[in-house]
Design a protein around this motif. Structure first.
Motif, mmCIF file in Angstrom:
data_model
loop_
_atom_site.group_PDB
_atom_site.id
_atom_site.type_symbol
_atom_site.label_atom_id
_atom_site.label_comp_id
_atom_site.label_asym_id
_atom_site.label_seq_id
_atom_site.Cartn_x
_atom_site.Cartn_y
_atom_site.Cartn_z
ATOM 1 N N VAL A 395 0.831 -1.210 0.000
ATOM 2 C CA VAL A 395 0.000 0.000 0.000
ATOM 3 C C VAL A 395 0.866 1.262 0.000
ATOM 4 O O VAL A 395 1.771 1.425 0.819
ATOM 5 C CB VAL A 395 -0.960 0.016 1.208
ATOM 6 N N GLY A 396 0.582 2.150 -0.968
ATOM 7 C CA GLY A 396 1.276 3.426 -1.055
ATOM 8 C C GLY A 396 2.604 3.377 -1.782
ATOM 9 O O GLY A 396 3.237 4.415 -1.983
ATOM 10 N N LYS A 397 3.023 2.193 -2.211
ATOM 11 C CA LYS A 397 4.302 2.076 -2.909
ATOM 12 C C LYS A 397 4.106 2.015 -4.421
ATOM 13 O O LYS A 397 3.102 1.517 -4.913
ATOM 14 C CB LYS A 397 5.061 0.829 -2.431
ATOM 15 N N ARG A 398 5.112 2.506 -5.137
ATOM 16 C CA ARG A 398 5.106 2.413 -6.583
ATOM 17 C C ARG A 398 5.569 1.021 -7.017
ATOM 18 O O ARG A 398 6.325 0.350 -6.287
ATOM 19 C CB ARG A 398 6.023 3.465 -7.204
ATOM 20 N N VAL A 399 5.146 0.610 -8.195
ATOM 21 C CA VAL A 399 5.548 -0.701 -8.707
ATOM 22 C C VAL A 399 7.064 -0.801 -8.781
ATOM 23 O O VAL A 399 7.661 -1.835 -8.442
ATOM 24 C CB VAL A 399 4.918 -0.945 -10.099
ATOM 25 N N ARG A 400 7.739 0.280 -9.216
ATOM 26 C CA ARG A 400 9.187 0.237 -9.376
ATOM 27 C C ARG A 400 9.916 0.024 -8.044
ATOM 28 O O ARG A 400 11.088 -0.391 -8.028
ATOM 29 C CB ARG A 400 9.683 1.510 -10.040
ATOM 30 N N ILE A 402 8.895 -2.065 -5.661
ATOM 31 C CA ILE A 402 8.642 -3.423 -5.168
ATOM 32 C C ILE A 402 9.611 -4.385 -5.843
ATOM 33 O O ILE A 402 9.730 -4.406 -7.069
ATOM 34 C CB ILE A 402 7.192 -3.856 -5.450
ATOM 35 N N LYS A 403 10.313 -5.191 -5.058
ATOM 36 C CA LYS A 403 11.267 -6.159 -5.587
ATOM 37 C C LYS A 403 10.635 -7.554 -5.608
ATOM 38 O O LYS A 403 10.469 -8.191 -4.574
ATOM 39 C CB LYS A 403 12.543 -6.169 -4.727
ATOM 40 N N PHE A 404 10.247 -7.987 -6.802
ATOM 41 C CA PHE A 404 9.638 -9.304 -6.955
ATOM 42 C C PHE A 404 10.715 -10.379 -7.101
ATOM 43 O O PHE A 404 11.838 -10.101 -7.546
ATOM 44 C CB PHE A 404 8.731 -9.330 -8.183
ATOM 45 N N LYS A 405 10.361 -11.590 -6.743
ATOM 46 C CA LYS A 405 11.267 -12.717 -6.928
ATOM 47 C C LYS A 405 11.557 -12.915 -8.413
ATOM 48 O O LYS A 405 10.715 -12.589 -9.263
ATOM 49 C CB LYS A 405 10.649 -14.002 -6.354
ATOM 50 N N GLY A 424 5.988 1.353 -14.048
ATOM 51 C CA GLY A 424 6.788 1.562 -12.851
ATOM 52 C C GLY A 424 6.243 2.603 -11.910
ATOM 53 O O GLY A 424 6.505 2.563 -10.702
ATOM 54 N N ASN A 425 5.439 3.553 -12.417
ATOM 55 C CA ASN A 425 4.932 4.650 -11.591
ATOM 56 C C ASN A 425 3.580 4.357 -10.943
ATOM 57 O O ASN A 425 3.099 5.159 -10.141
ATOM 58 C CB ASN A 425 4.829 5.928 -12.427
#
Length: 451
Positions: A395-400, A402-405, A424-425
């Motif tokens: 919540v509240g974070k940009r996609v860019r 977030i560090k996915f596996k 990313g935005n």
């Protein structure tokens, strides 16, 4: 999950076969002992012989503890009664196979007032499947995501495609399309791509996006498409009626050839914008007179498999671009694999696949945040949707940020009725539903997708 299947015909058998290898507790009910014995002997499931509409038979099958009861006998009324009995005994969810359009039109009442979670209409499902193939005539595969609200389209990259040898980030940036490549199938293996993935000739590329973007991608992968603008349908049954309605709403000119005069009258009243011809669709001269040489698509939907195949072969000799053939039986399976007659549709197979996909979409482990699960790319990958809760680290974070596996792709963000292709935005909000694709992991909660 505990699953009870009532009806051991072709559809029931196919569902049991598909789900039996997925660690479910499956029981099949049918009144024919030999049929039940044959299925139980071939699959690792239990069988009960008897009338599935009776409470004592359902109790014997353990319906009161069932997660899903699906009634797929040949009788609409029996299927509805089976579901009503199952819900009264404690089954969590019920699915009824129905063919009568009047029942399908009452789906909301059936769900809200009678507790039948879903009605599956074989003819309507077949019509929808045909329409999807007509919508993307250059596609090899079309998977459905988000309960039918998004299409995942698979196309093979031709040798002459300008994409060959280039990275995905270059391709997407250059084309400026609102689309996302979700998977690449190469030499029988599935790759969950990132921006550095390089395209090769022969790759089957799976992507999702709006229709305009999908159309542009199809063309760029080497498929020169002529949009379907006109078509001939042979046979005026229920599938033809459903299909014509879908296509007419899309602006496609539809001509139906049907022998029965009374059925032609019904079709003419129901489809005032379609051209309904009362005649023998198997007569080559009639087909020529009605413009088979001029249409973009030809669909054979009679009740005779042999006639459908032969008419499709004739359409091929006349140069029709897109041909779709309905085949009910299995006796022509080997033959059809050697004939280039376009797309082959089996209403029973489409129905069983639809029910299996629905079952998988409900396959959320207890205590998980999984909302739906879909097997895609020939069951070689999974698309899983999760809910974003108040306390989620998303919540509240940009996609860019977030560090996915590795091997995990964020395919979409669903916000209310909006289907968002993320960049990313994009910022995650409380209440979002996120769809991730993976070929390597079996996720139970959203936090597990993080590194």
């Amino acid at each position: 999950m505990k699953i009870v299947i009532i009806g051991a015909g072709k559809v029931g058998f196919e569902i049991a076969k598909e789900l039996s290898g997925e660690n479910h507790d499956i029981v099949i009910i049918d009144g024919d002992k030999s049929t039940v014995d044959n299925i139980v002997g071939g699959l690792d499931i239990l069988g009960v012989v008897g009338n599935g509409a009776l409470a004592d038979i359902q109790l014997e099958a353990g319906v009161k503890n069932a997660d899903i009861v699906m009634a797929v006998t040949r009788s609409d009324e029996t299927n509805i009664v089976c579901c009503l009995v199952a819900r009264s005994l404690g089954a969590k969810r019920t699915i009824a196979r129905v063919r009568e359009p009047d029942y399908s039109a009452q789906s909301e009442f059936m769900r809200d007032r009678l507790g039948i979670d879903m009605l599956v209409n074989p003819e309507h499902e077949a019509a929808e499947e045909i329409a999807r193939h007509l919508r993307y005539p250059g596609a090899e595969h079309v998977d459905v995501l988000r309960r039918g609200k998004a299409d995942l389209v698979g196309v093979r990259t031709a040798d002459e495609s300008p994409f060959v040898g280039r990275q995905l980030r270059e391709i997407v940036s250059e084309m400026k399309l609102k689309m996302l490549v979700c998977a690449v199938e190469r030499d029988g293996e599935v790759i969950i791509p990132d921006g550095s993935t390089e395209m090769r000739a022969g790759d089957v590329v799976y992507f999702t996006g709006n229709y305009k973007s999908v159309d542009a991608m199809l063309r760029k992968t080497g498929h020169s498409l002529q949009p379907v603008g006109s078509m001939i349908i042979i046979g005026g049954g229920r599938i033809s009626l459903y299909l014509a309605r879908i296509l007419l709403d899309s602006g496609i000119k539809v001509k139906i050839i049907e022998q029965d005069m009374e059925r032609c009258r019904v079709l003419s009243e129901a489809l005032p914008k379609a051209a309904v011809i009362c005649g023998d669709g198997g007569d080559k001269q009639i087909l020529i007179e009605e413009g088979i040489d001029l249409v973009d698509s030809f669909v054979t939907l009679t009740g005779n498999d042999e006639e459908n195949i032969l008419l499709s072969l004739f359409a091929k000799t006349r140069g029709v671009d897109k041909i779709i053939t309905k085949v009910n039986g299995e006796s022509f399976t080997d033959l059809l694999s050697t004939l280039d007659i376009g797309t082959v549709i089996s209403p029973k197979a489409v129905t069983s696949e639809r029910i299996v996909k629905l079952t998988r979409s409900l396959q959320a482990p207890e205590g998980s945040s999984v909302r739906a699960l879909y097997r895609i790319v020939g069951d070689k990958a999974e698309a899983v949707s999760f809910s974003v809760g108040d306390n989620s680290e998303f919540v509240g974070k940009r996609v860019r940020d977030i560090k996915f596996k590795p091997g995990v792709l964020l395919a979409s963000i669903i916000r209310g009725r909006d289907y968002i292709l993320p960049d990313g935005n994009a910022v995650f909000e409380n209440g979002d539903e996120v769809l991730v694709v993976s070929a390597s992991y079996k996720f139970k909660n959203l936090s597990e997708v993080l590194q």
